[in-house]
Enzyme design. Structure first.
Site, short mmCIF file in Angstrom:
data_model
loop_
_atom_site.label_atom_id
_atom_site.label_comp_id
_atom_site.label_asym_id
_atom_site.label_seq_id
_atom_site.Cartn_x
_atom_site.Cartn_y
_atom_site.Cartn_z
N LYS A 1 35.58 0.02 94.61
CA LYS A 1 35.29 0.16 93.18
C LYS A 1 34.08 1.09 92.98
O LYS A 1 34.10 1.99 92.18
CB LYS A 1 35.04 -1.23 92.59
CG LYS A 1 34.78 -1.23 91.11
CD LYS A 1 34.65 -2.64 90.58
CE LYS A 1 34.01 -2.62 89.20
NZ LYS A 1 33.80 -3.94 88.64
N GLU B 1 30.27 -0.50 104.51
CA GLU B 1 31.35 -0.76 105.46
C GLU B 1 32.53 0.17 105.21
O GLU B 1 33.09 0.78 106.14
CB GLU B 1 31.85 -2.21 105.31
CG GLU B 1 30.87 -3.28 105.75
CD GLU B 1 29.98 -3.77 104.61
OE1 GLU B 1 29.72 -3.00 103.66
OE2 GLU B 1 29.53 -4.93 104.70
N GLY C 1 35.70 -6.79 91.14
CA GLY C 1 36.29 -6.56 92.47
C GLY C 1 37.20 -7.68 92.92
O GLY C 1 38.33 -7.44 93.38
N ARG C 2 36.77 -8.92 92.76
CA ARG C 2 37.57 -10.05 93.28
C ARG C 2 38.75 -10.40 92.38
O ARG C 2 39.50 -11.31 92.69
CB ARG C 2 36.67 -11.26 93.54
CG ARG C 2 35.79 -11.67 92.38
CD ARG C 2 34.71 -12.65 92.82
NE ARG C 2 33.76 -12.95 91.76
CZ ARG C 2 32.70 -12.21 91.47
NH1 ARG C 2 32.45 -11.09 92.13
NH2 ARG C 2 31.88 -12.56 90.50
N GLU D 1 32.05 -16.39 95.13
CA GLU D 1 31.28 -15.26 94.62
C GLU D 1 31.16 -15.39 93.09
O GLU D 1 30.22 -14.90 92.48
CB GLU D 1 31.93 -13.93 95.01
CG GLU D 1 31.01 -12.74 94.88
CD GLU D 1 31.53 -11.48 95.55
OE1 GLU D 1 31.21 -11.23 96.73
OE2 GLU D 1 32.27 -10.71 94.89
N HIS E 1 46.96 -30.63 112.56
CA HIS E 1 46.61 -30.77 113.97
C HIS E 1 45.23 -30.20 114.26
O HIS E 1 44.88 -29.98 115.42
CB HIS E 1 47.68 -30.07 114.83
CG HIS E 1 49.03 -30.70 114.69
ND1 HIS E 1 49.44 -31.74 115.48
CD2 HIS E 1 50.02 -30.48 113.80
CE1 HIS E 1 50.66 -32.11 115.11
NE2 HIS E 1 51.04 -31.36 114.08
N LYS F 1 22.42 -6.85 101.69
CA LYS F 1 22.80 -5.42 101.81
C LYS F 1 21.55 -4.56 101.94
O LYS F 1 21.47 -3.66 102.78
CB LYS F 1 23.56 -4.96 100.57
CG LYS F 1 24.98 -5.47 100.46
CD LYS F 1 25.65 -4.80 99.25
CE LYS F 1 26.94 -5.49 98.88
NZ LYS F 1 27.51 -5.03 97.62
O1 F6P Z 1 29.53 -7.37 98.38
C1 F6P Z 1 30.28 -7.90 97.36
C2 F6P Z 1 31.11 -6.87 96.66
O2 F6P Z 1 30.37 -6.21 95.70
C3 F6P Z 1 32.33 -7.55 96.08
O3 F6P Z 1 32.11 -8.12 94.85
C4 F6P Z 1 33.32 -6.46 96.10
O4 F6P Z 1 34.61 -6.97 96.00
C5 F6P Z 1 33.03 -5.82 97.44
O5 F6P Z 1 31.63 -5.90 97.55
C6 F6P Z 1 33.49 -4.42 97.63
O6 F6P Z 1 32.96 -3.55 96.69
P1 F6P Z 1 33.56 -2.13 96.45
O7 F6P Z 1 34.97 -2.29 96.00
O8 F6P Z 1 32.70 -1.50 95.42
O9 F6P Z 1 33.50 -1.38 97.76
#
Ligand code: F6P
Length: 542
Positions: free
Chosen positions: A209, A215, A269-270, A355, A386, A511
């Site tokens: 987003k 990452e 995002g979620r 979150e 199990h 972060k």
């Molecule tokens: O670290 C949390 C977060 O901001 C989430 O809310 C989001 O889904 C994820 O990182 C990834 O963010 P982006 O889509 O901006 O890479």
């Protein structure tokens, strides 16, 4: 219509629930089923192929009516309208929350900054359709003209968990494309995935987003380097597409504007799998199934928005969970799908729930005086039986669980299905009825057996609450309904707890420190960290 700012603990319903919880401390579910023959029916709901039996909960009619009273006192109805109509309910980020607009079939305008957003949504959907149709048919091909065989979704959090869970859950509906998900910045994740891929036939979908996530950008850069080992630079445009709100950052990363599937800041995002973030889903199952997923969610949206709370599934689930968290001191809740396809469902829910509602500051900016989100976890049954079910049955912690299953199996093997569902029902029954000392001794006779020292270990207290959600069949549509059900449950609880469910400032500190530690690796001694962290940095680099 507005999102009010009401401390739930000061409402009369909350106070009444506190005294009611004391009254209910000796409530026995098993006896109540005997005394009240209509209990199962009274605490069940049926809607559009979904059956929710919530009768195996530590509630009676008074509990239900007090919880429903709480929804009125916190003005849930107004909050729902505020969300659906595009009010800036995510006030800490100054945004509307409109994932519901992505799946509406209504033509009524939804305005953001005075602009109707529906035409833009349709435009993005048309772009997703034509791109996915092209890739699936092979008409849109790689740089050597070969059809794509593999899709790699690069994203993390909401840009990974939703699509990954849905692609997995809709395995039965998948086409020939193999879809992989790279999320972790752990290099072993990306290299393990790329190891078996052919650059000529691999399509990368970079989903972020913000397009600032460490990452995702690291994994995208590594993947592009890997790709360029066997392909010319011009080929990047055929193999890399992006989903983002940040067009500038995507283009400066080197992905052409034409290859960008836009999303908007009014999608969290979620909650974004319904947007272009769902591109990998549409590629994996085809656009029509993606559309059915949206339609299922849209149907749940209508149910949530228009059904009185006493028969409104998300509202009822939210009330029950709140009853345990706030009036029984429950800290964790389980989600147990009796379908291997829903293997990632609990993992997905962990972000969606925790979150959103893992917050200790209320909408006044003050510390809350009550518990907010529980810890959510789970694994598919029967495997879970199990693994951790021992603790559910005989542990010292009360853990309410949602059990989710499907009446029909997709491969139609009735023998397996009957065994699966028998286990599903047996577990909720066992958790509720338990097993008394007398029952343990039941088959034995004589004093010697009564003194059997193993008896206490075989007694089950029972009275452990569960919800049962029985859905006709796992399909894109019913999966859409199910996900939206939990999304709305999360929203209702955020309203009850008077918190902002749609921000996530709690992920920022880690972060920032990761960035500082990364740059301080070279000179740990001159950097400012606590002694333990410094010691670890030194140990790592020595
Ligand atoms: O670290 C949390 C977060 O901001 C989430 O809310 C989001 O889904 C994820 O990182 C990834 O963010 P982006 O889509 O901006 O890479």
């Amino acid at each position: 219509m507005s999102l009010y700012n009401i401390d739930p603990s000061l409402t009369s319903s909350w106070r009444a629930l506190e005294s009611h919880a004391a009254e209910m401390s000796s409530f026995d579910l098993k006896s109540d089923f005997i005394q009240n023959p209509s209990r199962a029916k009274a605490f069940s709901l049926e809607w559009d192929g979904m059956f929710l039996d919530y009768s195996k909960n530590l509630i009676n009619e008074k509990t239900k009516s007090l919880l429903l009273g709480l929804l009125d006192e916190v003005k849930l109805k107004e909050a729902i309208e505020a969300q659906f109509s595009g009010e800036i309910i995510n006030r800490t980020e100054g945004r509307a929350v409109l994932h519901t607009a992505l799946r509406t079939d209504s033509k009524d305008e939804i305005l953001v900054d005075g602009q109707n957003i529906l035409p833009e949504i349709e435009g993005v959907k048309a772009k997703i359709k034509s791109f996915t149709d092209g890739v699936i048919s092979g008409q849109t091909a790689g740089f050597t003209g070969k059809a794509f065989t593999d899709v790699v979704n690069i994203g993390i959090g909401g840009s990974d968990l939703g699509p990954s869970m849905v692609v997995d859950a809709l395995g039965f509906y998948r086409n020939h494309l193999r879809v992989h998900f790279i999320s972790n910045v752990d290099g072993d994740h990306v290299f393990q995935t790329l190891k078996d891929l052919n650059p000529e036939t691999t399509l990368f979908v970079v989903v972020s987003k913000t397009f600032t996530t460490q990452e995702t950008l690291t994994n995208a850069t590594t993947s592009r380097q890997w790709f360029l080992k066997s392909a010319p630079k011009e080929a990047v445009s055929k193999h890399f597409v992006a989903v983002s709100t940040n067009i500038e950052k995507v283009t400066s990363f080197g992905i052409e504007e034409n290859n960008i599937f836009p999303m908007n800041d009014w999608v969290g995002g979620r909650f974004s799998l319904w947007s272009a973030v769902g591109l990998s889903i549409a590629l994996a199952v085809g656009y029509d199934h993606f559309q059915s997923l949206l339609e299922g969610a849209g149907a749940m949206d209508k149910h949530f928005r228009t059904t009185p709370f006493d028969s409104n599934m998300p509202a009822i689930l939210a009330c029950l969970s709140t009853w345990y968290i706030n009036f029984h001191d429950v800290q964790t809740e389980g989600v147990i799908p009796y379908s291997q396809y829903l293997n990632q469902f609990a993992t997905y829910l962990q972000q969606a729930v925790m979150e959103s509602n893992g917050k200790y500051i209320d909408r006044n900016g003050k510390e809350v005086t009550y518990r907010t989100s529980s810890v959510v976890w789970g694994e598919p049954g029967t495997n879970a039986q199990h693994a951790f079910f021992q603790l559910l049955h005989q542990g010292t912690t009360l853990i309410p669980c949602d059990f989710i299953g499907f009446k029909e199996s997709l491969y139609q093997n009735q023998e397996h299905q009957d065994k699966l569902i028998a286990n599903f029902f047996a577990q909720t029954e066992a958790l509720m009825v338990g097993k008394t000392k007398e029952q343990v001794l039941g088959h034995k006779a004589g004093i010697a057996d009564a003194q059997d020292s193993t008896v206490p270990f075989k007694v089950f207290q029972g009275n452990r609450p569960t919800n049962t959600l029985l859905i006709d069949r796992l399909s894109p549509r019913s999966l859409g309904q199910l996900i939206a059900l939990y999304e709305h449950k999360i929203f209702v609880q955020g309203v009850i707890w008077n918190i902002y469910s749609y921000d996530q400032f709690g992920v920022e500190l880690g972060k920032q420190l990761a960035t500082s530690i990364l740059s301080d690796f070279e000179n740990p001694e001159s950097s400012v960290h606590d002694a333990s962290t410094l010691q670890l940095m030194k140990f790592y680099k020595d």
